[in-house]
Scaffold this active site. Sequence first.
Site, PDB file in Angstrom:
ATOM      1  N   THR A   8     -37.415 -26.186 -32.759  1.00  0.00           N
ATOM      2  CA  THR A   8     -36.467 -27.202 -33.232  1.00  0.00           C
ATOM      3  C   THR A   8     -35.353 -26.490 -33.995  1.00  0.00           C
ATOM      4  OG1 THR A   8     -37.866 -27.560 -35.185  1.00  0.00           O
ATOM      5  CG2 THR A   8     -38.137 -29.084 -33.347  1.00  0.00           C
ATOM      6  N   GLU A  65     -47.820 -26.581 -38.143  1.00  0.00           N
ATOM      7  CA  GLU A  65     -48.227 -25.172 -38.262  1.00  0.00           C
ATOM      8  C   GLU A  65     -47.704 -24.595 -39.569  1.00  0.00           C
ATOM      9  OE1 GLU A  65     -46.031 -22.500 -38.198  1.00  0.00           O
ATOM     10  OE2 GLU A  65     -44.173 -23.543 -37.675  1.00  0.00           O
ATOM     11  N   CYS A  70     -36.992 -20.147 -39.406  1.00  0.00           N
ATOM     12  CA  CYS A  70     -37.640 -21.300 -40.034  1.00  0.00           C
ATOM     13  C   CYS A  70     -36.968 -21.734 -41.335  1.00  0.00           C
ATOM     14  CB  CYS A  70     -39.119 -20.997 -40.280  1.00  0.00           C
ATOM     15  SG  CYS A  70     -40.089 -20.900 -38.768  1.00  0.00           S
TER      16      CYS A  70
END
Length: 447
Positions: free
Chosen positions: A92, A156, A273
């Site tokens: 994403t 996760e 991230c």
Amino acid sequence: MIEPTDPRLSVIGTGYLGTTHAACMAELGFDVVGVDVDPVRISSLAAGETPFFEPGLEALVRKNLESHRLRFTTSVADAAATADVHFICVGTPQLPGANTADMRHVDAAFTGLLRSGIRPGALIVGKSTVPVGTAMRLARRLDSEAPGVELAWNPEFLREGFTIDDTLRPSRLVFGLRPEPARAQLAEALLRRVYATLINAGVPVVVTDYPTAELVKLASNAFLATKISFINAMAEICEATGGDVTAMSTAMSYDSRIGGQFLHAGLGFGGGCLPKDIRAFQARADELGVGQALGFLAEVDAVNSRRRAKTVSLAIQLLGGMVAGKKIAVLGAAFKPNSDDIRDSPALDVAGALHRAGAVVTVYDPAAIPNCRAAHPQLTYADNAVLAAAGADILLHLTEWSEFRELDPTVLAPVVASRIVVDGRNALDPAAWRAAGWAYHALGRPA
């Protein structure tokens, strides 16, 4: 022991998360099929070659290919027809030109399963990091397009460089389930079968609703980013006052309420991230009308960016204010050690800025050079630290690989033009470098 009646698994997406999850689930004894739309990636994985560097992962993939518990395909229909539990592990990324998350890959994976004849009674498990509200939106699609298929959200918490350990020995498991008790119980029971080995080993399980499960990952990343930027903000104060941020963080870490993890000043965070996740979190909060609650994350992001700019300005200052034509050696290109991931790499940001200022920048990294050559062909690359340092007017340590921490400064001293080192990660031994005749400089510490 996995029984013949245990669920068969599919993993949609074979990046860091998906490949690791597929290999580790196979290691636990499940039959697993990994699915990706990229035929080149699937061909490499089917041959036992991972398209990225992650310690131990390639060996684990090969082991489970040989055991026939793991296979890879481009066919979503194959996965839909053979698997009982489908893990969505696609990326994403940040949407170009905006701070929001790009949900196209998640939606495509979901749609692909629905259009491929997913069986009633199957469970789709989201592992991708998504804006809060995504799971409920997808669950409503299931209700109208695939009744009898359930959805759970199981975020996760992987660290690149440690993905296998974080999958097989996680700090916790989070199960986000539907609000309807009967349907939630079915999904939870199936998830507990999948993770039985881990649960029996004592891994804590948090069972909650969809939005909480989505928020746990976002909040965790926001907290870690905040902690990193906090100590880097303290480094800015130390630079203005002559304080030593490493001594400060050490003293702070003895307080059990604070701890020492992620309280290490330096060049800041990067990767695929933390930067994009805190921006997407802010954007979603704005959409929900509670943007003020996460307003502080804008400064977290700004502090992180300032550390990169500070490193560039420090290097230029140490070169006498004239960087054009100067030779600069950069040790490190990946955003963190034990990875070849160069997404939003602070090291490459600094290297690129100095190159644009006219310097001749030579980069060495133990794993990331192939990715760097493709993405940044304008830079010069070396095969080892000594070759990178040859003739350098300044040496920048920007990714804290153990190889760099263990460098003998007396070996590098004869090959450079000037013995100036900037430790952008506060990971080198200042006494050893100074004893070897180097002028040692670091972020947040007196010279």
